[in-house]
Design a protein around this motif. Structure first.
Motif, short mmCIF file in Angstrom:
data_model
loop_
_atom_site.label_atom_id
_atom_site.label_comp_id
_atom_site.label_asym_id
_atom_site.label_seq_id
_atom_site.Cartn_x
_atom_site.Cartn_y
_atom_site.Cartn_z
N TRP A 54 0.84 -1.21 0.00
CA TRP A 54 0.00 0.00 0.00
C TRP A 54 0.87 1.25 0.00
CZ3 TRP A 54 0.00 3.61 4.02
CH2 TRP A 54 -0.94 4.63 3.91
N ALA A 55 1.93 1.26 0.82
CA ALA A 55 2.79 2.43 0.92
C ALA A 55 3.50 2.70 -0.40
CB ALA A 55 3.82 2.23 2.04
N ILE A 56 4.00 1.64 -1.06
CA ILE A 56 4.70 1.81 -2.34
C ILE A 56 3.74 2.32 -3.41
CG2 ILE A 56 5.86 0.54 -4.20
CD1 ILE A 56 7.08 -1.24 -1.97
N GLU A 57 2.52 1.78 -3.41
CA GLU A 57 1.51 2.25 -4.35
C GLU A 57 1.22 3.74 -4.18
OE1 GLU A 57 -1.90 -0.20 -3.68
OE2 GLU A 57 -0.80 -2.06 -4.14
N ASN A 58 1.43 4.23 -2.96
CA ASN A 58 1.16 5.65 -2.67
C ASN A 58 2.44 6.49 -2.65
OD1 ASN A 58 -1.86 6.25 -1.85
ND2 ASN A 58 -1.37 4.18 -1.11
N GLY A 59 3.49 5.97 -3.30
CA GLY A 59 4.69 6.77 -3.51
C GLY A 59 5.76 6.69 -2.45
N ALA A 60 5.60 5.82 -1.45
CA ALA A 60 6.62 5.73 -0.40
C ALA A 60 7.81 4.90 -0.87
CB ALA A 60 6.02 5.10 0.86
N THR A 61 9.00 5.33 -0.50
CA THR A 61 10.22 4.59 -0.80
C THR A 61 10.93 4.12 0.46
OG1 THR A 61 11.47 6.67 -0.83
CG2 THR A 61 10.62 5.87 -2.94
N HIS A 62 10.56 4.74 1.60
CA HIS A 62 11.22 4.43 2.87
C HIS A 62 10.17 4.15 3.94
CE1 HIS A 62 14.52 6.36 0.75
NE2 HIS A 62 15.35 6.05 1.74
N PHE A 63 10.63 3.60 5.05
CA PHE A 63 9.77 3.45 6.22
C PHE A 63 10.55 3.93 7.44
CE2 PHE A 63 12.17 -0.51 6.14
CZ PHE A 63 12.45 -0.76 7.48
N THR A 64 9.81 4.29 8.48
CA THR A 64 10.44 4.73 9.72
C THR A 64 9.55 4.39 10.90
OG1 THR A 64 11.38 6.60 10.93
CG2 THR A 64 9.42 7.05 9.63
N HIS A 65 10.18 4.08 12.00
CA HIS A 65 9.46 3.98 13.27
C HIS A 65 9.39 5.39 13.85
CE1 HIS A 65 9.60 -0.56 14.43
NE2 HIS A 65 9.10 -0.34 13.23
N TRP A 66 8.18 5.93 13.87
CA TRP A 66 7.92 7.32 14.26
C TRP A 66 7.60 7.32 15.75
CZ3 TRP A 66 3.25 9.91 15.69
CH2 TRP A 66 3.24 11.30 15.50
N PHE A 67 8.43 8.00 16.56
CA PHE A 67 8.24 7.92 18.01
C PHE A 67 8.38 9.29 18.67
CE2 PHE A 67 12.63 6.98 17.03
CZ PHE A 67 13.40 7.53 18.06
N GLN A 68 8.08 9.33 19.96
CA GLN A 68 8.01 10.59 20.69
C GLN A 68 8.93 10.54 21.92
OE1 GLN A 68 3.79 11.66 21.29
NE2 GLN A 68 3.34 10.37 19.52
N PRO A 69 10.23 10.81 21.70
CA PRO A 69 11.16 10.81 22.84
C PRO A 69 10.87 11.97 23.77
CG PRO A 69 12.23 11.69 20.89
CD PRO A 69 10.87 11.22 20.45
N LEU A 70 11.65 12.08 24.84
CA LEU A 70 11.37 13.10 25.85
C LEU A 70 11.96 14.45 25.50
CD1 LEU A 70 11.91 10.75 28.92
CD2 LEU A 70 9.74 11.55 27.97
N THR A 71 12.10 14.71 24.21
CA THR A 71 12.55 16.01 23.72
C THR A 71 11.39 16.97 23.52
OG1 THR A 71 12.39 15.18 21.46
CG2 THR A 71 14.56 15.07 22.53
N GLY A 72 10.16 16.44 23.48
CA GLY A 72 8.99 17.27 23.21
C GLY A 72 8.59 17.29 21.74
N VAL A 73 9.44 16.74 20.88
CA VAL A 73 9.11 16.63 19.45
C VAL A 73 9.19 15.17 19.05
CG1 VAL A 73 9.87 18.97 18.87
CG2 VAL A 73 11.52 17.10 18.82
#
Length: 699
Positions: free
Chosen positions: A57-76
C-alpha cells in the motif's frame, strides 16, 4: 488554490481501518482488530501479513522508505528512515518489509534525554509498533507510530506511559461499571486538543535572533495597538492566512486528522485550529503531526508558525485546551449528565471521581503543563492561573450541594433565549456558562483542561489525568464491591467525596488577588507558580506511590522525568539568557551609541549656528539614553554573572531555583531598560523589527 474533494482525500495517506479491511484477509483483520480494541497480544503471523500489505500500500502511494515514528522526551517527534530496498541476485533490488521490521526498530538511545537511565556508552534502544495508532505516509516515507524504550526496558518516550495510563483507567472504570450491571469491552479516554498559534512573515522573523534561537521575543516595546479593541478575535481571516489554512486542512485531512474549526484568536497574528475528538493516544499522535505540518505549510506560504506559549509579552499567549472525556465501546459518554443528572448515579460517581482525582493530585496536573514557556503564559490574558481548581457551573454545583445537604434538588427549567428580533429563532440557554479563568472546567459532557501550553505534547497532562482518575476509581471499586447495600453505600460515598473535596470547586474569577489568598490560605490549595516550584513534586511519596501502583511509571522512570524536565527548563532559560547577552552586546548597545553619536553631532552643529537653539529634544533624549546605556551595561553584566554561576551547581533542583530566583529576574530587568531605549531611539538605528512589524506583518 485547487479545491479538494474532502471525502476523497480524507485519510488517503493513512493505513486505516478501511484499508486494512479491504487488503487483509478476514482472519488477519479480525485478529488485528482484537489487538486494537481489546488489548490482546499480537500474533507474529498477523504482524507478517500486515507488514506485506502495509508495504504494498505504501509503495503504491509513492513511499520509498519506512520509519518507526516515536516521541522521545525532547517534546518533538523522532524518525530514522530506511528504504524498502534489498539487493537481488541479478544486481537489481527488491522492495521488502517484514513483520519483524514492523514490530521492532533499534534507534540509538544514547543521544535522547534519559534522565540518567542510560549512559552515553549504553546506546541500544528499541521502538515497538503501536497497532492502536494507524501508520501513515509523510514525505514519501511510511511512518509507523511506535513506543520507545531502553535496552533494559525503561520507557524513554511519552507514548508508553500514556498507553499504560489508558490501560489503568480502562481496568478500573470497567470494575465500576460492572457494579452498575454494565459489561463493556473497554473504556477509553478521548481528547480534542484546541491548538493556538501565531503566524508572522518569514522575512521579519529572519531578522529576529531571539525568535530564531528561542521561539519568543526576548525584547520588544508594545506598539500603539495591540489586542485592546478585540477586533482580531473571530474577525475576517486575511487572504494570505486563508490560503495557509486551506493548505493546512488539506494536508491534515490526507493524514486522517479531523481538523474541524479555524478562526482568528484574540491577539494580532494569533489563530486557532480545533479537531474533532479522538482516542487519547491517537489524538496525541495527531497533535504532534499537526504542529509539524503547521510549521511546514507556513513556510510554503512565506510565513513562520510560532508555537511558543508566549512569543510576545503584553498580548495573549497560546494554549492548547485539552478537552477530556471517557466513553465505552458502546458509545456511552461517562461524563454526560443526561436530562436529570441528579438522578444519574453513574454520572455522579464518575464526576466525583474526577473531582477527587484533581484535588488529590492537583500538583501532578500543574507539573504536567510546567515548562519555561508556559510559566510566562499562566495567570493572565485568558490563560488560567497556576492554582488548579474546577469549574462546574451553577446547576451541577447546586446538585452537589443538595447531595451534601441531603436535600431534594429543585432543578431550574430550561431558559428560552429571546433576542427581541422576531426572525431569529429562540433557543435554549445552556445549563453552565464558560469560565476562561478556570484551569479545569466542565463544559457539558467533558472537562476542558485549559492550562496546557501550545508547544506541549498533550501526552503529559493526559498521563497524569488518566492515572489520577484510575486510582480514584480503584478506591471506589474496592469499597463498593464489598458493600452490602450498593445504593446506600454509593450515596454515602458520593456525599463523602463532595464534602471532603469541595475546596477544589470554584466558579468565580481565577485572576483576582482575593482568589489567590482564599485558595492558598483558606482552602489549602497549591500555588506552584513556576516549573522550578512544581516539578520536584513529581517525587512526592503520594505521587510516586500512585503512579507506580497504577503501573504507569517505574520509580526510575519517574526520577528520570523529573530530572529531564528540570534540565530542559534550565537549558531553555540558559539559551534565552545567552541570546539576550549577544543581542545587547552586538546589536542594541552599538545601535543606541550610534544614535547618541548622531544626536550629539546634530546638537553640536545646531548650537554652532546659534546659541539661541535650545535642542531640548536632543539633549533630554541623550541624557536618558546615556543613562539607559549605563543601566543596560550593568544589567547585562549581572545577567552574565548569573548565567556563569549556574555552572557551579551540581544539583538540578538547586540549579532550577537559581534560574527562577536569579537569571529570570535579571533577564526581566535587562529587557525593561532595552525596551525603554527602543521608544527613544530612531527606527533607522534600531537593529531589529519592532513588535508592530512582527504582529502586523501578515496582510
Amino acid at each position: 488554490m485547487e479545491k479538494q474533494n474532502v471525502p476523497e482525500i480524507f485519510g488517503s495517506l493513512v493505513f486505516d481501518d478501511r484499508v486494512m479491511r479491504a487488503r487483509l484477509s478476514d482472519k488477519i483483520y479480525k485478529s488485528l482488530r482484537k489487538t486494537i480494541d481489546e488489548n490482546v497480544k499480537l500474533d507474529d503471523d498477523v504482524a507478517e501479513a500486515v507488514a506485506v500489505e502495509m508495504r504494498d500500500w505504501a509503495i503504491e502511494n509513492g513511499a520509498t522508505h519506512f520509519t518507526h515514528w516515536f516521541q522521545p522526551l525532547t517534546g518533538v517527534t523522532a524518525e530514522k528512515h530506511d528504504s524498502f530496498i534489498t539487493p537481488s541476485p541479478d544486481g537489481g533490488v527488491l522492495m521488502e518489509f517484514s513483520g519483524k521490521e514492523l514490530i521492532k526498530g533499534e534507534p540509538d538511545a544514547s543521544s535522547f534525554p534519559s534522565g540518567g537511565l542510560r549512559a552515553t556508552f549504553e546506546a541500544r534502544g528499541y521502538t515497538a509498533w503501536d497497532p492502536t495508532s494507524y501508520a501513515f505516509i509523510k514525505d514519501h516515507t511510511l511512518c509507523i507510530p511506535t513506543a520507545f524504550c531502553s535496552y533494559s526496558g525503561e520507557a524513554l518516550d511519552k507514548k508508553t506511559p500514556l498507553l499504560r495510563s489508558m490501560q489503568a483507567l480502562d481496568r478500573e472504570a470497567k470494575r465500576v461499571l460492572k457494579l452498575f450491571g454494565k459489561e463493556v469491552k473497554y473504556v477509553r479516554t478521548s481528547v480534542g486538543p484546541e491548538q493556538e498559534y501565531f503566524l508572522i512573515d518569514k522575512e521579519v522573523f529572519d531578522k529576529r535572533p531571539d525568535l530564531i534561537y528561542t521561539g519568543r521575543t526576548l525584547f520588544g516595546a508594545m506598539p500603539p495597538k495591540g489586542q485592546e479593541l478585540d477586533d482580531h478575535y473571530f474577525g475576517v481571516i486575511k487572504p494570505r492566512v486563508t490560503e495557509f489554512m486551506e493548505d493546512l486542512n488539506n494536508e491534515l485531512w490526507k493524514l486522517g486528522i479531523l481538523a474541524k474549526t479555524e478562526h482568528n484568536e484574540v491577539a494580532p497574528a494569533q489563530h486557532e485550529l480545533a479537531p474533532i475528538f479522538s482516542t487519547t493516544n491517537v489524538a496525541t499522535d495527531n497533535n504532534q503531526l499537526t504542529m509539524e505540518i503547521m510549521q511546514k505549510v507556513a513556510r510554503k506560504h512565506g510565513m513562520v508558525c510560532l508555537l511558543h506559549e508566549k512569543p510576545f509579552a503584553g498580548v495573549n499567549g497560546s494554549g492548547k485546551h485539552n478537552n477530556w472525556s471517557m466513553a465505552t465501546d458502546t458509545g456511552v459518554n461517562l461524563l454526560s449528565p443526561g436530562d436529570t443528572p441528579y438522578e444519574n448515579a453513574q454520572f455522579l460517581l464518575f464526576l466525583t471521581a474526577v473531582i477527587e482525582a484533581v484535588d488529590e493530585y492537583q500538583d501532578l496536573l500543574r507539573l504536567s503543563v510546567a515548562t519555561a514557556g508556559n510559566d510566562h503564559r499562566l495567570g493572565a490574558n485568558e490563560a488560567p492561573p497556576a492554582i488548579i481548581s474546577i469549574f462546574l457551573g451553577d446547576e451541577l454545583s447546586a446538585i452537589l450541594e443538595a447531595i451534601k445537604e441531603d436535600k431534594p434538588y429543585v432543578g431550574a427549567e430550561k431558559v428560552q433565549m429571546k433576542l427581541g428580533v422576531h426572525s431569529i429563532p429562540r433557543f435554549s440557554k445552556d445549563s453552565t456558562d464558560r469560565n476562561r479563568t478556570s484551569p479545569f472546567a466542565f463544559t457539558g459532557n467533558k472537562f476542558e483542561f485549559r492550562s496546557l501550553g501550545s508547544a506541549n505534547s498533550i501526552a503529559c497532562c493526559n498521563i497524569m489525568l488518566n492515572a489520577a482518575v484510575a486510582d480514584t476509581l480503584k478506591k471506589y471499586a474496592d469499597e463498593l464491591e464489598k458493600a452490602e447495600d450498593f445504593e446506600t453505600s454509593l450515596h454515602e460515598l458520593i456525599k463523602r467525596v463532595i464534602i471532603k473535596h469541595e475546596r477544589i470547586l470554584f466558579n468565580g474569577n481565577g485572576y483576582g488577588e482575593e482568589w489567590v489568598k482564599e485558595a492558598v490560605e483558606v482552602r489549602g490549595l497549591s500555588n506552584l507558580r513556576t516549573t522550578a516550584d512544581a516539578m520536584p513534586h513529581l517525587l512526592d511519596k503520594k505521587n510516586m506511590d500512585m503512579l507506580i501502583g497504577e503501573k504507569v511509571f517505574t520509580e526510575a522512570e519517574i526520577q528520570s522525568r523529573c530530572e529531564i524536565m528540570l534540565e530542559n527548563y534550565c537549558k531553555t532559560v540558559n539559551i534565552e539568557g545567552h541570546t539576550m547577552v549577544e543581542m545587547v552586546r552586538k546589536d542594541y548597545l552599538p545601535a543606541i551609541e550610534g544614535y547618541l553619536y548622531s544626536l550629539a553631532k546634530t546638537t553640536s552643529l545646531m548650537k554652532s549656528v546659534s546659541d539661541k537653539v535650545k535642542c531640548n529634544y536632543e539633549v533630554s533624549t541623550m541624557e536618558r539614553l546615556s543613562e539607559l546605556t549605563d543601566y543596560i551595561l550593568e544589567s547585562v553584566e549581572k545577567l552574565e554573572a548569573s548565567l556563569e554561576d549556574l555552572k557551579s551547581y551540581d544539583d538540578i533542583i538547586k540549579t532550577s531555583e537559581a534560574v527562577r530566583d536569579k537569571v529570570l529576574p535579571d533577564m526581566e530587568k535587562l529587557r525593561g531598560y532595552v525596551d525603554e531605549a527602543e521608544m527613544l531611539t530612531s527606527e533607522r538605528y534600531w537593529p531589529f523589527p519592532s513588535y508592530g512589524k512582527l504582529l502586523f506583518s501578515v496582510n
